[in-house]
Write an enzyme that holds these catalytic residues in place. Structure first.
Site, PDB file in Angstrom:
ATOM      1  N   ASP A 134      11.873  -9.081   7.601  1.00  0.00           N
ATOM      2  CA  ASP A 134      13.166  -9.092   8.298  1.00  0.00           C
ATOM      3  C   ASP A 134      13.251  -7.896   9.252  1.00  0.00           C
ATOM      4  O   ASP A 134      14.195  -7.116   9.203  1.00  0.00           O
ATOM      5  CB  ASP A 134      14.328  -9.077   7.304  1.00  0.00           C
ATOM      6  CG  ASP A 134      15.690  -9.196   7.989  1.00  0.00           C
ATOM      7  OD1 ASP A 134      15.733  -9.611   9.168  1.00  0.00           O
ATOM      8  OD2 ASP A 134      16.706  -8.843   7.364  1.00  0.00           O
ATOM      9  N   GLU A 172      22.718 -13.673   5.008  1.00  0.00           N
ATOM     10  CA  GLU A 172      22.342 -12.251   4.972  1.00  0.00           C
ATOM     11  C   GLU A 172      23.198 -11.444   5.929  1.00  0.00           C
ATOM     12  O   GLU A 172      23.645 -10.331   5.601  1.00  0.00           O
ATOM     13  CB  GLU A 172      20.862 -12.094   5.330  1.00  0.00           C
ATOM     14  CG  GLU A 172      20.314 -10.683   5.187  1.00  0.00           C
ATOM     15  CD  GLU A 172      20.447  -9.826   6.435  1.00  0.00           C
ATOM     16  OE1 GLU A 172      20.209  -8.612   6.349  1.00  0.00           O
ATOM     17  OE2 GLU A 172      20.802 -10.377   7.507  1.00  0.00           O
ATOM     18  N   GLU A 173      23.431 -11.987   7.118  1.00  0.00           N
ATOM     19  CA  GLU A 173      24.123 -11.222   8.153  1.00  0.00           C
ATOM     20  C   GLU A 173      25.556 -10.860   7.766  1.00  0.00           C
ATOM     21  O   GLU A 173      26.096  -9.864   8.242  1.00  0.00           O
ATOM     22  CB  GLU A 173      24.120 -11.999   9.475  1.00  0.00           C
ATOM     23  CG  GLU A 173      22.743 -12.271  10.060  1.00  0.00           C
ATOM     24  CD  GLU A 173      22.012 -11.022  10.518  1.00  0.00           C
ATOM     25  OE1 GLU A 173      22.506  -9.902  10.268  1.00  0.00           O
ATOM     26  OE2 GLU A 173      20.938 -11.167  11.113  1.00  0.00           O
ATOM     27  N   HIS A 190      15.514 -14.406   5.904  1.00  0.00           N
ATOM     28  CA  HIS A 190      16.830 -15.056   5.813  1.00  0.00           C
ATOM     29  C   HIS A 190      16.980 -16.108   6.895  1.00  0.00           C
ATOM     30  O   HIS A 190      16.595 -15.902   8.048  1.00  0.00           O
ATOM     31  CB  HIS A 190      17.976 -14.039   5.822  1.00  0.00           C
ATOM     32  CG  HIS A 190      18.146 -13.232   7.064  1.00  0.00           C
ATOM     33  ND1 HIS A 190      18.854 -13.685   8.165  1.00  0.00           N
ATOM     34  CD2 HIS A 190      17.735 -11.983   7.385  1.00  0.00           C
ATOM     35  CE1 HIS A 190      18.866 -12.752   9.098  1.00  0.00           C
ATOM     36  NE2 HIS A 190      18.189 -11.712   8.664  1.00  0.00           N
ATOM     37  N   HIS A 211      20.659  -8.642  17.208  1.00  0.00           N
ATOM     38  CA  HIS A 211      22.064  -9.075  17.182  1.00  0.00           C
ATOM     39  C   HIS A 211      22.658  -9.283  18.573  1.00  0.00           C
ATOM     40  O   HIS A 211      23.843  -9.055  18.789  1.00  0.00           O
ATOM     41  CB  HIS A 211      22.935  -8.067  16.413  1.00  0.00           C
ATOM     42  CG  HIS A 211      22.645  -7.990  14.948  1.00  0.00           C
ATOM     43  ND1 HIS A 211      23.347  -7.174  14.083  1.00  0.00           N
ATOM     44  CD2 HIS A 211      21.719  -8.635  14.189  1.00  0.00           C
ATOM     45  CE1 HIS A 211      22.865  -7.313  12.854  1.00  0.00           C
ATOM     46  NE2 HIS A 211      21.876  -8.190  12.899  1.00  0.00           N
TER      47      HIS A 211
END
Length: 463
Positions: A352, A324-325, A279, A425
């Protein structure tokens, strides 16, 4: 007995080699080896990743960098010589983070390292100050009495375990996803949680969160693990623990972006294709090197390594999924657009999970395709990748919508994720966390897999 077992083993191995020979000629195996070796001796994947994280940086969907990333991907595909490059639109709920801060107010003033979870509403300008109510798990919060959190800030201190396959993520992420909803049901003013993380560093980990229609929306944040430990110790003193959290963010309505797709066309059956990719978007705190710049770079490079040696019978398609997130929005759009021609996907795998060494190869295919799978596994073994024979792989998050349509021939190239959730993240997800040698091995593995799946005599099919 031992002699009989040895004879059976030799016979079985001979049969497998015969089947492999039927699927792939000696020339194809030589080409596979050339592709693999070229990838192991090339800096292309790391160069692509350096370009993305340096020239674009963070790529939150809906931010100013989002269209820049789309343009970068188009240009990079064209620069690499892909036969076809195109965009497919996707929509998503746009959200922007402006500022965030936190403070322990009592029993003493101490800074609190936090970050808003994706989609969070804002606090008042002065923030929210209140005593916390402590829970170890989401289930404990759910089981607490009605109005148990009235006028307080709910804090969940669930600790994620570390494992090579990241199996602690699922249990930990439940609180991030629905914690604010469950806290609001109990009357809370805000929701705060320990980061979904295995790290000891003092970075808070963001990630997607969700609200529910009919339930009051409250601000939702994650705090760094050392801060979570500090609050836990303060709670153990049996004194009230008061904190202030201040989040300024905004939900911007429907946003528009694009999946970016590049394809090298097959020589015999170009409509059929092997799908690989990652992504393109990332959270806004770091530069998205591990999540998922690495997946973008290594799959783009893998396709190039293949094309430089031989164009296979079927096409190689690299899909860089959007948004995607924020909830697999690009993946959902791709599945919707391609639901009527999904039978053309002969194999699919997404990268990923960072860029640790790939240690395992696993399939989810029909029984007739297993000889091809075993042949691929044999050519992955020089990369120290073991064949996981359980035929039920998970394939990557952006492939979930396609998998739900049924019949997807999915593959997993399992990455060592022991330290992935130390950086996931956070502001610490930057280029220096990627080992170029490990990235080369990843790209070599995807190149071997994609080439052999695309060039096999048998067309791979899903279950």
């Amino acid at each position: 007995m031992k002699k009989l077992l040895l004879t059976l083993a030799i016979t079985s191995l001979s049969f497998i080699n015969q089947v492999s020979a039927q699927e792939f000629s000696e020339q194809q195996i030589k080409q596979t080896a050339e592709i693999r070796n070229n990838a192991l001796n090339s800096s292309l994947a790391y160069d692509i990743l350096t370009s993305l994280t340096t020239e674009i940086g963070p790529r939150l969907p809906g931010s100013e960098n989002d269209p820049l990333a789309v343009k970068w991907a188009q240009d990079k595909f064209n620069e690499l010589g892909f036969d076809k490059v195109w965009l497919e639109p996707a929509t998503f709920p746009a959200w922007r983070r402006y500022s965030e801060s936190g403070m322990i107010l009592a029993p003493s003033k101490q800074p609190l390292h936090l970050t808003a979870l994706g989609g969070s509403i804002s606090t008042p300008k002065q923030g929210i100050s209140a005593d916390i109510i402590y829970f170890e798990t989401l289930d404990e919060l759910i089981a607490s009495p009605k109005n148990s959190a009235e006028g307080k800030i709910v804090f969940i201190n669930y600790k994620m375990n570390r494992h090579i396959d990241g199996n602690g993520y699922g249990p930990a992420v439940k609180a991030r996803s629905t914690g604010a909803v469950e806290a609001a049901k109990k009357g809370a003013l805000a929701f705060m949680m320990r980061s979904v993380s295995t790290a000891h560093h003092r970075f808070a980990h963001t990630g997607g969160s969700h609200y529910q229609d009919g339930i009051k929306k409250i601000p939702t944040v994650a705090i760094a693990n050392p801060d979570a430990d500090q609050i836990s110790r303060l709670v153990s003193l049996k004194k009230p623990v008061k904190v202030n959290i201040n989040v300024q963010a905004e939900n911007l309505g429907e946003g528009k972006t694009f999946n970016v797709i590049g394809q090298f066309n097959g020589t015999q059956n170009p409509d059929q294709y092997v799908l690989i990719g990652g992504h393109l978007d990332s959270w806004d705190l770091g530069t998205g090197a591990l999540d998922d710049g690495a997946g973008v770079a290594l799959t783009m490079a893998a396709a190039k390594y293949i094309a430089d040696v031989k164009r296979p019978k079927r096409s190689i398609r690299v899909v860089l999924f959007a948004a995607e997130e924020l909830g697999l929005w690009g993946a959902k759009a791709y599945a919707k657009k391609h639901k009527n021609d999904k039978h053309n996907i002969v194999a699919a795998a997404e990268s990923d999970f960072g860029a640790g060494f790939i240690y395992g190869f696993q399939s989810s295919v029909d029984a007739k395709s297993l000889p091809v799978v075993r042949a691929i596994a044999k050519q992955l073994s020089p990369l120290n990748i073991k064949h996981i024979r359980a035929n039920k792989s998970s394939n990557g998050p952006d492939l979930i919508p396609l998998r739900k349509l049924g019949g997807l021939a999915g593959f997993s190239l399992h990455t060592d994720g022991n330290d992935y959730f130390d950086y996931h993240h956070t502001a610490d997800d930057t280029l220096d966390k990627v080992d170029p040698v490990k990235l080369q091995q990843n790209s070599a593995a995807y190149a071997v897999f994609a080439f052999m799946a695309a060039d096999a005599k048998t067309t791979i099919k899903g279950k």
